[in-house]
Write a protein that holds these residues in place. Structure first.
Motif, PDB file in Angstrom:
ATOM      1  N   HIS A 250       1.572   5.277   0.401  1.00 19.52           N
ATOM      2  CA  HIS A 250       1.061   6.524   1.006  1.00 19.52           C
ATOM      3  C   HIS A 250       2.058   7.619   0.666  1.00 19.52           C
ATOM      4  N   SER A 251       1.839   8.821   1.150  1.00 13.95           N
ATOM      5  CA  SER A 251       2.661   9.944   0.673  1.00 13.95           C
ATOM      6  C   SER A 251       4.099   9.891   1.159  1.00 13.95           C
TER       7      SER A 251
ATOM      8  N   THR B  70       5.932   3.305   1.105  1.00 17.38           N
ATOM      9  CA  THR B  70       5.089   2.189   0.697  1.00 17.38           C
ATOM     10  C   THR B  70       5.232   1.086   1.732  1.00 17.38           C
TER      11      THR B  70
ATOM     12  N   VAL C 207       1.015  11.766  -3.663  1.00 18.57           N
ATOM     13  CA  VAL C 207       0.389  10.504  -4.049  1.00 18.57           C
ATOM     14  C   VAL C 207      -0.293  10.660  -5.413  1.00 18.57           C
TER      15      VAL C 207
ATOM     16  N   SER D  43      -2.383  12.842   8.555  1.00 16.63           N
ATOM     17  CA  SER D  43      -3.008  11.633   8.030  1.00 16.63           C
ATOM     18  C   SER D  43      -2.303  10.407   8.604  1.00 16.63           C
TER      19      SER D  43
ATOM     20  N   HIS E 242      -1.428   6.394   8.757  1.00 17.44           N
ATOM     21  CA  HIS E 242      -1.420   5.156   7.983  1.00 17.44           C
ATOM     22  C   HIS E 242      -0.848   4.070   8.880  1.00 17.44           C
TER      23      HIS E 242
ATOM     24  N   ASP F 210      -1.007  15.008  -0.191  1.00 13.76           N
ATOM     25  CA  ASP F 210      -1.976  14.446  -1.138  1.00 13.76           C
ATOM     26  C   ASP F 210      -1.491  14.623  -2.582  1.00 13.76           C
TER      27      ASP F 210
ATOM     28  N   SER G 232       0.840  -1.188   0.000  1.00 13.59           N
ATOM     29  CA  SER G 232       0.000   0.000   0.000  1.00 13.59           C
ATOM     30  C   SER G 232       0.880   1.244   0.000  1.00 13.59           C
TER      31      SER G 232
ATOM     32  N   ASP H 124       6.763  12.540   8.421  1.00  9.92           N
ATOM     33  CA  ASP H 124       6.064  11.289   8.690  1.00  9.92           C
ATOM     34  C   ASP H 124       6.752  10.651   9.883  1.00  9.92           C
TER      35      ASP H 124
END
Lengths: 121, 121, 121, 121
Positions: free
Chosen positions: C52-53, C56, D104, D50, D52, D101, C50, D18
């Protein structure tokens, strides 16, 4: 490369990986014991490695290096650690062979020139 | 803590951060020049720091440490690097004060005991 | 485990790895093209993954996952990228099987309970 | 820039970070409770974020983003976690403004073109 089979792509023949392994759900916040066990395993692997305060750097082929890090996880699991998280910084390059000692030396050479410039002739 | 204002939460008074900074879109694959500039900036910061082949470890309050890493990004941008990515491993603890030298010493102490055991009496 | 041979230690049968791959010394600061190639390779691998920004996430046995990340490096080298650095966060656990979707679900369940509490009866 | 004062260097006005936060020495290997608390704190910060499965991405100025991550550490310490380790991937760029965003979307656009090519006219 879409016409080739995925299995034809070989992993890199050389890499440098720096990893920081963290056991979770252990009774104490100390990780010295686990890190020492990792160092013992690396010693047995025969690969070139170096410990620092924020991780351990290891050199070898991609497969050798990743295997030994996985074995560190497996060994600690066998010793009762139920969950382990590692952060791995891994680099590969095709332009030249460079050991981790070479990298530090390249930066130190630049910094030494500074000092000579300050000291003057 | 939901009844408190977010601004009442102070960042940690001490942390150890290990960062690996990567410039993107630069003409060459070498990063020695940029890493040397980072070392010069860290020297001027007055914080305790140590370079190794996979990054640089720096100690101080959370705010001081994160500020100086941000200044490294800003300095390199000012020098023409358009994009920079850093990986930062940062740790904080409340159970004891431990410098990055202490961490390595704790592991070495365990490993030294191995060697004495092997050598025998 | 010191009495055993190192080759007897098997790498973990399952892991979750999140990786962020960075090409160095490329003409532009954009990495979209390289990230897209990585996604294509992952698709061919058959592993669950998957994007994401910030990276992965990919699931599988330790050996499968590390092999495919190494193949991503090798593929980009074959396409002319001379240096690549990846940051990999990899986790293994023996207490339960948990997919990456399960992890997010576990947190969302806790957060959903908040909202119900706020809404009231 | 050696002639300038270090305090003149401002941290970047925008960044994407992140982070994956790990509590150490907690009774269980589960981190869902802590991750949920982090999400609540981020919500209160007003920053764009966000979650994940391998971390949480947050956008804002360098100082805002690093402050809120430090507050997450401080909050969990206040709740009794004695040691916390975070891995932060942080990026800054001066060539363009790009939200997480957008990143991606840029990759998906390339991949979508693949599918159209396969489907044919």
């Amino acid at each position: 490369m879409s016409s080739n089979s995925l299995s034809d792509i070989k992993t890199p023949p050389a890499c440098t990986a720096d990893f920081c392994l963290i056991p979770l759900g252990t009774p104490t916040a100390s990780v010295s014991k686990e890190v020492a066990e990792v160092q013992r395993l690396l010693k047995r692997s025969g690969l070139n490695y170096s410990m620092h305060s924020a991780g351990t750097t290891v050199e070898g082929s991609w497969d050798e290096v990743m295997k030994v890090i996985g074995q560190c996880h497996a060994m600690l699991h066998a010793n009762g650690v139920v969950r382990i998280q590692s952060d791995i910084r891994v680099g590969t390059r095709t332009d030249k062979k460079q050991s981790f000692d070479d990298k530090v030396a390249a930066v130190r050479k630049i910094l030494d020139a500074d000092e000579k410039a300050v000291e003057g002739p």
